[in-house]
Motif scaffolding. Sequence first.
Motif, PDB file in Angstrom:
ATOM      1  N   ILE A 135       0.890  -1.163   0.000  1.00 29.87           N
ATOM      2  CA  ILE A 135       0.000   0.000   0.000  1.00 29.87           C
ATOM      3  C   ILE A 135       0.925   1.209   0.000  1.00 29.87           C
ATOM      4  O   ILE A 135       1.654   1.441   0.964  1.00 29.87           O
ATOM      5  N   GLU A 136       0.944   1.937  -1.099  1.00 29.13           N
ATOM      6  CA  GLU A 136       1.890   3.040  -1.241  1.00 29.13           C
ATOM      7  C   GLU A 136       1.388   4.304  -0.536  1.00 29.13           C
ATOM      8  O   GLU A 136       2.030   4.796   0.375  1.00 29.13           O
ATOM      9  N   THR A 137       0.272   4.815  -1.028  1.00 32.67           N
ATOM     10  CA  THR A 137      -0.234   6.077  -0.470  1.00 32.67           C
ATOM     11  C   THR A 137      -1.750   6.037  -0.337  1.00 32.67           C
ATOM     12  O   THR A 137      -2.424   5.236  -0.982  1.00 32.67           O
ATOM     13  N   VAL A 138      -2.240   6.921   0.511  1.00 30.08           N
ATOM     14  CA  VAL A 138      -3.683   7.127   0.562  1.00 30.08           C
ATOM     15  C   VAL A 138      -3.951   8.633   0.550  1.00 30.08           C
ATOM     16  O   VAL A 138      -3.288   9.393   1.261  1.00 30.08           O
TER      17      VAL A 138
END
Lengths: 124, 220
Positions: A114-117
Amino acid sequence: MHEYSLASAIVTQIEEIIKKYNVIRVKKIIVSASPYEMVIPDLLQEAYKIITHEMEKFKDSELLMEIKAAEITCIECDYTGEPTEEGDPEFAYNFLCPKCGSRDTHINMKQMIIETVDLELSEE
Amino acid sequence: MVENKQISVKKKAYVVNDAIAEKIRNTMKTKNKRFFNVMGSIGAGKTLILERIAKRLSPYYKVFVINGDVATTIDADRIAKSGATTVQINTGGGCHLSASLIQKEFDKINIDDYDIFITENVGNLICPAAWDVGAEKNIVVVSITEGEYVIKKHPIIFKGAQIAVINKCDIEGEDFDSKTLVEDASKIKSDMKVICTSAKTKQGIDDLITALGIDIPKRE
Ligand SMILES: Nc1nc2c(ncn2[C@@H]2O[C@H](COP(=O)(O)OP(=O)(O)OP(=O)(O)O)[C@@H](O)[C@H]2O)c(=O)[nH]1
Ligand SMILES: [Mg+2]
Ligand SMILES: [Zn+2]
């Protein structure tokens, strides 16, 4: 069709993270995975929509999957990194080690990150 | 006022499952227990193999088997007749077991009451490969009726396994051949243990038990 389990694992983690913020809504989640991860991006998105369908903070949000390089570990020489080329014509997941030329390599699975939100926060 | 913010997460998607799996593996190791995950295609003979193993081992060991199926308790009931304690997990459509499903079952029992734990994963050569259940070894069962290309077509689950079982060798002959499967299983990973079995005639069952690293005490 284990994309459903994967999407729900992602949502659970995001829910945990957004607790720390004054979140109005989640806008976008970006994950990355190699092309050899047994994940079909469309199915992942489909599952994500089903899971978040009635979750207020995830309304109209999207989950995007970026493709990144695969990673192998060579059993012969311990090299870890990108493989040289496509898999063996016979054994699709036996990649060539760029260091020693062996095909006795292990493809490192489950590297989805999960890279970014992207969040919309309330400033109060 | 509304503010937009991007947060860098950089966390593995599988982290929750993998952490539980690791915890299970450590518990088993600390308590000196054995835990194996049996995967394989639908109808490959996983249950019949486990019935044979349970029957062979239960005079000497306490065996606990967790069966994963979409529905019914048929497999757990079958294996229970061979002297193991069994429990059935119905995944209700889910195509694989996960570490949290296994942990829930372990929470209901006293681990110290048993010596050997085995899961029969949901019949499927794709999804179970991605979900670590915390076992020390993964075993994949295929049978010679599934066609000679079944290993080449499903490389991932074999890459993650330590033992490949080629089952139904009793019907070897003109129509079905184990040779390609045995070769492929050995080629796909240099350290793969490959065992030909017939759960029907019990051929190879003791070899499989030995490959798991379990001693079968000699009869007096
Ligand atoms: N001839 C022969 N038949 C076998 C052998 N092993 C299993 N069978 C038969 O194959 C069928 C399926 O066996 P199971 O043990 O139920 O297979 P399974 O992998 O547990 O199946 P699922 O749990 O439904 O995925 C049954 O009719 C068994 O009697 C074998 O070694 N030889
Ligand atoms: Mg079965
Ligand atoms: Zn190498």
